[in-house]
Design an enzyme around this catalytic site. Structure first.
Site, PDB file in Angstrom:
ATOM      1  N   GLY A  56      11.871  31.014  18.828  1.00  0.00           N
ATOM      2  CA  GLY A  56      11.119  31.348  17.618  1.00  0.00           C
ATOM      3  C   GLY A  56      11.155  30.316  16.500  1.00  0.00           C
ATOM      4  O   GLY A  56      10.990  30.663  15.328  1.00  0.00           O
ATOM      5  N   ASN A 115       8.856  27.997  15.987  1.00  0.00           N
ATOM      6  CA  ASN A 115       7.500  27.946  15.415  1.00  0.00           C
ATOM      7  C   ASN A 115       7.260  29.148  14.510  1.00  0.00           C
ATOM      8  O   ASN A 115       6.682  29.018  13.427  1.00  0.00           O
ATOM      9  CB  ASN A 115       6.443  27.862  16.521  1.00  0.00           C
ATOM     10  CG  ASN A 115       6.252  26.451  17.039  1.00  0.00           C
ATOM     11  OD1 ASN A 115       5.648  25.608  16.369  1.00  0.00           O
ATOM     12  ND2 ASN A 115       6.816  26.166  18.208  1.00  0.00           N
ATOM     13  N   LEU A 170      -2.485  35.915  28.774  1.00  0.00           N
ATOM     14  CA  LEU A 170      -3.192  37.121  28.333  1.00  0.00           C
ATOM     15  C   LEU A 170      -4.549  37.227  29.039  1.00  0.00           C
ATOM     16  O   LEU A 170      -5.182  36.219  29.344  1.00  0.00           O
ATOM     17  CB  LEU A 170      -3.399  37.078  26.816  1.00  0.00           C
ATOM     18  CG  LEU A 170      -2.107  37.062  26.000  1.00  0.00           C
ATOM     19  CD1 LEU A 170      -2.415  36.804  24.531  1.00  0.00           C
ATOM     20  CD2 LEU A 170      -1.337  38.376  26.166  1.00  0.00           C
ATOM     21  N   ASN A 187      -2.674  29.270  20.129  1.00  0.00           N
ATOM     22  CA  ASN A 187      -1.442  28.954  20.862  1.00  0.00           C
ATOM     23  C   ASN A 187      -1.018  27.533  20.514  1.00  0.00           C
ATOM     24  O   ASN A 187      -1.854  26.709  20.155  1.00  0.00           O
ATOM     25  CB  ASN A 187      -1.690  29.064  22.365  1.00  0.00           C
ATOM     26  CG  ASN A 187      -0.442  28.807  23.182  1.00  0.00           C
ATOM     27  OD1 ASN A 187       0.658  29.239  22.816  1.00  0.00           O
ATOM     28  ND2 ASN A 187      -0.582  28.085  24.283  1.00  0.00           N
ATOM     29  N   HIS A 219       1.012  24.215  22.212  1.00  0.00           N
ATOM     30  CA  HIS A 219       1.466  23.695  23.512  1.00  0.00           C
ATOM     31  C   HIS A 219       2.099  22.322  23.310  1.00  0.00           C
ATOM     32  O   HIS A 219       1.524  21.481  22.612  1.00  0.00           O
ATOM     33  CB  HIS A 219       0.277  23.609  24.476  1.00  0.00           C
ATOM     34  CG  HIS A 219       0.682  23.146  25.836  1.00  0.00           C
ATOM     35  ND1 HIS A 219       1.315  23.970  26.735  1.00  0.00           N
ATOM     36  CD2 HIS A 219       0.581  21.933  26.447  1.00  0.00           C
ATOM     37  CE1 HIS A 219       1.582  23.292  27.843  1.00  0.00           C
ATOM     38  NE2 HIS A 219       1.150  22.049  27.681  1.00  0.00           N
ATOM     39  N   ASP A 271      -3.897  27.355  28.923  1.00  0.00           N
ATOM     40  CA  ASP A 271      -3.847  26.201  28.007  1.00  0.00           C
ATOM     41  C   ASP A 271      -5.162  25.416  27.980  1.00  0.00           C
ATOM     42  O   ASP A 271      -5.155  24.203  27.732  1.00  0.00           O
ATOM     43  CB  ASP A 271      -2.681  25.261  28.393  1.00  0.00           C
ATOM     44  CG  ASP A 271      -1.330  25.954  28.294  1.00  0.00           C
ATOM     45  OD1 ASP A 271      -1.165  26.796  27.398  1.00  0.00           O
ATOM     46  OD2 ASP A 271      -0.443  25.652  29.109  1.00  0.00           O
ATOM     47  N   GLU A 288       4.968  20.112  16.188  1.00  0.00           N
ATOM     48  CA  GLU A 288       4.422  21.457  16.453  1.00  0.00           C
ATOM     49  C   GLU A 288       4.438  22.289  15.184  1.00  0.00           C
ATOM     50  O   GLU A 288       3.441  22.928  14.823  1.00  0.00           O
ATOM     51  CB  GLU A 288       5.261  22.180  17.520  1.00  0.00           C
ATOM     52  CG  GLU A 288       5.165  21.608  18.908  1.00  0.00           C
ATOM     53  CD  GLU A 288       5.918  22.460  19.921  1.00  0.00           C
ATOM     54  OE1 GLU A 288       6.005  23.686  19.756  1.00  0.00           O
ATOM     55  OE2 GLU A 288       6.433  21.892  20.896  1.00  0.00           O
TER      56      GLU A 288
HETATM   57  C1  GRF Z   1       7.325  25.335  21.990  1.00  0.00           C
HETATM   58  O1  GRF Z   1       7.626  24.086  22.529  1.00  0.00           O
HETATM   59  C2  GRF Z   1       5.877  25.670  22.209  1.00  0.00           C
HETATM   60  O2  GRF Z   1       5.032  24.567  22.175  1.00  0.00           O
HETATM   61  C3  GRF Z   1       5.878  26.250  23.598  1.00  0.00           C
HETATM   62  O3  GRF Z   1       7.076  26.997  23.663  1.00  0.00           O
HETATM   63  C4  GRF Z   1       8.025  26.464  22.752  1.00  0.00           C
HETATM   64  C5  GRF Z   1       8.423  27.579  21.838  1.00  0.00           C
HETATM   65  O4  GRF Z   1       9.434  27.187  20.942  1.00  0.00           O
HETATM   66  N1  GRF Z   1       4.683  27.034  23.845  1.00  0.00           N
HETATM   67  P1  GRF Z   1       9.871  28.149  19.764  1.00  0.00           P
HETATM   68  O5  GRF Z   1      10.216  29.488  20.410  1.00  0.00           O
HETATM   69  O6  GRF Z   1       8.741  28.258  18.798  1.00  0.00           O
HETATM   70  O7  GRF Z   1      11.078  27.504  19.169  1.00  0.00           O
END
Ligand code: GRF
Length: 204
Positions: free
Chosen positions: A14, A16, A97, A111, A113, A149, A178
């Protein structure tokens, strides 16, 4: 200005989610996370949500490994709608999904990636990039469609690959980007500046 209601789906750490919560709090995104949902009961993401007073729920995913059962998809949708969610954010959500879910939020699911799509979709994108020997990789924020994706790309950031990189060191540098571009994409959405035209996203 009314804050856009966000719903975040996450399966793990988590970070992000945390970046999004922080950006909402400090006012750089005119939005608020209304609910966090996880398919993993002890996901750190749920704890991060609860710590900041956000409703965070575990919804059992059902019998499949990589997707939700159709009626479970509907339960996820119900929960998001009950909390007035206007934009759904997948942040490390490890399931694909399908129609039941996607049709309820057209053009309203994003999303993140950890690669420059369409290169290295799917799992272990950082490892794929290292093993393929690319000199640059990065991350992509995209709208979600039925493909894995493969939805319309909103923003990307480039990260150089160093010769000494390991999966961990590379992932760490990508992750910083990210957090930055995910928040930026949400801000553009809030400002009504993203227009989907086929596979292209125009930034107005
Ligand atoms: C990130 O690298 C994201 O790009 C991928 O999964 C990871 C999630 O990281 N889809 P976090 O849970 O947000 O730390």
């Amino acid at each position: 200005m009314k804050k856009l209601a966000l719903g975040v789906l996450a399966s793990g750490r988590g970070s992000n989610l945390q970046a999004i919560i922080d950006a909402c709090k400090e006012g750089s995104i005119p939005a608020a996370v209304r609910i966090v949902i996880s398919d993993v009961e002890d996901a750190l993401a749920l704890e991060r949500g609860r710590k900041t007073g956000i409703i965070a729920v575990y919804l059992a995913p059902g019998k499949f490994k990589t997707k939700l059962e159709p009626d479970v998809e509907l339960a996820y949708v119900k929960c998001l709608k009950e909390h007035g969610v206007e934009l759904v954010l997948l942040a490390g959500f490890m399931r694909v999904l399908h129609t039941e879910f996607l049709s309820q939020f057209p053009g309203r699911i994003m999303n993140i990636h950890p690669a420059l799509l369409p290169a290295f979709p799917g799992l272990d994108a950082q490892r794929q990039a290292l093993e393929r020997g690319v000199k640059f990789t990065g991350c992509t924020v995209h709208f979600v469609d039925e493909s894995v994706d493969g939805g319309p790309i909103i923003l990307q950031a480039v990260v150089p690959v160093e010769q000494e990189d390991t999966v961990d060191s590379l992932s760490k540098r990508i992750l910083e980007e990210e957090h930055r571009i995910y928040c930026e994409a949400i801000r553009l959405f809030c400002e009504g500046r993203l227009k989907i035209e086929g596979k292209r996203v125009l930034i107005l």
